[in-house]
Design an enzyme around this catalytic site. Structure first.
Site, PDB file in Angstrom:
ATOM      1  N   GLY A  59      47.694  12.949  36.465  1.00  0.00           N
ATOM      2  CA  GLY A  59      47.600  11.541  36.828  1.00  0.00           C
ATOM      3  C   GLY A  59      48.658  10.712  36.123  1.00  0.00           C
ATOM      4  O   GLY A  59      49.769  11.169  35.853  1.00  0.00           O
ATOM      5  N   SER A  60      48.296   9.494  35.787  1.00  0.00           N
ATOM      6  CA  SER A  60      49.283   8.560  35.246  1.00  0.00           C
ATOM      7  C   SER A  60      49.785   8.928  33.854  1.00  0.00           C
ATOM      8  O   SER A  60      50.775   8.350  33.393  1.00  0.00           O
ATOM      9  CB  SER A  60      48.696   7.144  35.228  1.00  0.00           C
ATOM     10  OG  SER A  60      48.528   6.670  36.550  1.00  0.00           O
ATOM     11  N   THR A  61      49.130   9.858  33.169  1.00  0.00           N
ATOM     12  CA  THR A  61      49.680  10.297  31.882  1.00  0.00           C
ATOM     13  C   THR A  61      51.047  10.957  32.084  1.00  0.00           C
ATOM     14  O   THR A  61      51.869  10.978  31.177  1.00  0.00           O
ATOM     15  CB  THR A  61      48.728  11.288  31.176  1.00  0.00           C
ATOM     16  OG1 THR A  61      48.580  12.461  31.972  1.00  0.00           O
ATOM     17  CG2 THR A  61      47.365  10.664  30.944  1.00  0.00           C
ATOM     18  N   PHE A  62      51.295  11.468  33.306  1.00  0.00           N
ATOM     19  CA  PHE A  62      52.588  12.111  33.604  1.00  0.00           C
ATOM     20  C   PHE A  62      53.704  11.078  33.707  1.00  0.00           C
ATOM     21  O   PHE A  62      54.887  11.431  33.626  1.00  0.00           O
ATOM     22  CB  PHE A  62      52.484  12.890  34.915  1.00  0.00           C
ATOM     23  CG  PHE A  62      53.670  13.766  35.200  1.00  0.00           C
ATOM     24  CD1 PHE A  62      53.766  15.045  34.679  1.00  0.00           C
ATOM     25  CD2 PHE A  62      54.712  13.301  36.006  1.00  0.00           C
ATOM     26  CE1 PHE A  62      54.865  15.852  34.942  1.00  0.00           C
ATOM     27  CE2 PHE A  62      55.822  14.096  36.282  1.00  0.00           C
ATOM     28  CZ  PHE A  62      55.897  15.379  35.740  1.00  0.00           C
ATOM     29  N   LYS A  63      53.368   9.801  33.852  1.00  0.00           N
ATOM     30  CA  LYS A  63      54.406   8.762  33.948  1.00  0.00           C
ATOM     31  C   LYS A  63      55.265   8.699  32.685  1.00  0.00           C
ATOM     32  O   LYS A  63      56.398   8.193  32.725  1.00  0.00           O
ATOM     33  CB  LYS A  63      53.753   7.406  34.224  1.00  0.00           C
ATOM     34  CG  LYS A  63      53.135   7.306  35.617  1.00  0.00           C
ATOM     35  CD  LYS A  63      52.337   6.016  35.793  1.00  0.00           C
ATOM     36  CE  LYS A  63      51.689   5.951  37.177  1.00  0.00           C
ATOM     37  NZ  LYS A  63      50.797   4.785  37.350  1.00  0.00           N
TER      38      LYS A  63
END
Length: 610
Positions: free
Chosen positions: A326-330
């Site tokens: 999810g957004s942790t990959f941003k």
């Protein structure tokens, strides 16, 4: 003449008798004087037997000396087949007392290869079984009660996926380990550290020299060889942090399940590590199991409860659970875009609610307007990072994901680690036989689509941001010690990779992550008043099988990171509301904030003495 012939025959017969007698006397003297010691040893061999005594396995301690896994005495029912094969009648009686199938006991006896060793039939029996056997001793020749060291997992489920469990060696294991001295009936590690370090912690069995009578029954113990305990493991785990993490997850899952929307939020995982060394301070997977259940051979009912649980309590989700990050990959998408010059820190991109090429937008249709990198990361804006994916392309996203260590095992000293998956063209072509599409790059850029990572991997990513790009091999064992406390082996931090990105990029990402936990950030409601400065990132991972998974990754203190944490709650919804509260309680324990007096201790330091 006839009389003389008769006397001659008597003389010859007398000489023969004398010769035979002298031969016997000489032979007797030879056997007694020249071969006496040899036959004395043979006689002892017929009347003296060596009965093995199981050695206690090594003890597990936390980094501060708190005992986590020990041994306790327990009763084991064994069979000593001294006078030949055990009769079917005895087996039937024993099976009735133990509540076992007679065929199962026969199978154990058939596997036995030792000449005079106890065949362990049932381990960790209660005093009622011992009493029944003693009362019927005369009916059960060869059946004995042994007192053996049994594994004791002091806090039951706590740390279960780290420690693992022990049980009797099976046929396949025995075949593979015979050359290393393993034998039928041995107790071996089946999972976790118990399995990985079995050779070091199993010890060396001892034995009693027992004199037996003509019927093979023990008469007296005439000698003893003491067993040698196995080596101990001093772990990197901090008991206080481990307990706080487990309690926080359990309480949060109960809370979420009270809401109809999240009734299936029954699984979660967390990893806490020292970003400066790679030492694991806590590791939790839920649901869990009680490894003490396996001591006496787990019952069919208990095994079925574990094996048929749809949330898989035997899996260590912290290292084997593969989830879209999810957004942790941003964090990774942003690092790639900044390093490759695809965007500058100051450039503003318009978020009108959806991207202008492919109509993909933010959760709930939110539109943030013109935003720069810092705002986009702290507010977790999807449209901004779709555009970063558009500018980077899937190949650059793959390159930087692998640079941060995703898509491969970390090498932690636990069996069963998964490698996750980095989205790439080759994978799709191989598995689906299809070309790559831009929409899939958009998904990959925000940690969706083909991207998969474990909680441990995401904790490692956060650690690399915190420590300046160094990737340390995660480790659970600080040192191995002998039973007298002497150090056998010490494990030092091992750097296995480096994220080669500029200090300017790292600092911008760190500052943006710091703002996540401040007013206006996605985790502000949880951390804006936290007394220790925290950098973090929320994430929500789409789940085709139910509600979204919630992520939160963080490190602290911001100025001098000593703890990095990753938390995921399956089907818990937004990471802000499901995972962040767990991380907060973990960090409170790590920094001794709001802790009950019984759990208070000095604030965790990476240099805490063991």
């Amino acid at each position: 003449m006839l009389v003389k012939r008769s006397n001659g025959r008597l003389d010859i017969l007398s000489l023969i008798i004398v010769f035979i007698f002298m031969t016997l006397v000489i032979r007797l003297g030879y056997l007694q004087m020249a071969q006496g010691q040899y036959y004395d040893r043979l006689a002892d061999g017929n009347r003296i037997r060596l009965i093995p005594i199981m050695s206690p396995r090594g003890v597990f301690y936390d980094r501060n000396g708190v005992m986590l896994v020990s041994n306790r005495p327990g009763f084991t029912v064994s069979v000593l087949a001294i006078s030949g094969p055990v009769s079917d009648e005895v087996i039937a009686k024993l099976a009735g007392i133990l509540g076992m199938n007679a065929a199962e006991i026969k199978g154990k006896l058939a596997q036995h290869t030792g000449a005079f060793e106890p065949i362990r039939v049932k381990t960790d029996v209660g005093p009622d079984i011992v009493t029944k056997i003693e009362e019927r001793r005369s009916e059960l020749p060869g059946v004995v009660i042994e007192i053996q060291p049994l594994r004791n997992y002091v806090n039951n489920e706590l740390g279960a996926h780290i420690f693992g469990y022990v049980s009797e060696i099976n046929d396949v294991e025995l075949e593979n380990r015979k050359a290393n001295g393993y034998k039928s009936g041995d107790i071996v590690g089946k999972f976790g550290l118990e399995k990985l370090y079995d050779k070091e912690i199993r010890g060396v069995d001892g034995g009693n020299q027992v004199e037996v009578d003509v019927n093979g029954r023990p008469v007296q113990v005439i000698g003893k060889k003491d067993p040698v305990p196995g080596h101990n493991l001093v772990l990197t785990i901090d008991y206080r942090i481990q307990k706080a993490a487990e309690t926080a997850i359990d309480e949060q899952l109960v809370y979420l399940q009270t809401k109809t929307e999240f009734a299936k939020a029954k699984a979660a995982a967390a990893v806490v590590l020292n970003p400066k060394t790679g030492e694991i301070l806590a590791m939790v997977s839920r649901p869990a199991f009680n490894p003490n259940l396996f001591n006496g051979g787990i019952s069919s009912k208990e095994w079925n409860l574990l094996n048929e649980n749809p949330y898989h309590p035997m899996d260590n989700k912290a290292i084997s659970g593969e989830y879209p990050p999810g957004s942790t990959f941003k964090i990774i998408t942003g690092a790639a875009a900044l390093e490759l010059g695809k965007v500058t820190p100051e450039e503003k991109i318009l978020d009108a609610g959806t991207h202008w090429i492919i109509p993909k937008g933010n959760a709930g249709g939110e539109a943030l307007g013109w935003i720069n990198f810092r705002e986009a990361l702290s507010k977790s804006d999807n449209v901004y990072f779709y555009e970063m994916g558009n500018r980077l392309g899937i190949d650059n996203l793959e390159k930087y994901a692998r640079l941060f260590g995703l898509g491969e095992v970390t090498g932690i000293n636990l069996p069963g680690e998964a490698e996750g998956l980095v989205a790439n063209r080759r994978y799709k072509e191989k598995v689906y036989g299809e070309d790559w599409y831009l929409s899939e790059t958009f998904d990959a850029a925000i940690g969706q689509g083909f991207q998969l990572a474990t909680p441990l991997q995401m904790a490692m990513v956060m650690g690399e941001i915190a420590n300046g790009g160094h990737r340390y091999k995660p480790n659970l064992v600080s040192k191995i010690t002998g039973s007298n406390g002497e150090v056998i082996k010490t494990f030092s931090p091992e750097e296995v990779g480096n994220v080669t990105i500029s200090g300017q990029t790292l600092n911008l990402i760190r500052e943006s992550l710091r703002e996540v936990a401040q007013e206006g950030g996605t985790a502000a409601s949880t951390f804006q008043d936290f007394p220790i400065s925290i950098a973090g990132k929320t994430g929500t991972a789409e789940n085709p099988h139910g509600k979204d998974h919630g992520w939160f990754v963080a490190y602290g203190p911001y100025e001098d990171p000593r703890v990095a944490v990753a938390v995921i709650v399956e089907q818990g919804g937004y990471g802000t509301s499901s995972a962040a509260p767990i991380a907060k309680k973990i960090l409170e324990a790590a920094f001794n904030i709001n802790q009950p007096p019984s759990e208070s201790a000095k604030i965790y330091s990476p240099h805490t003495a063991l």
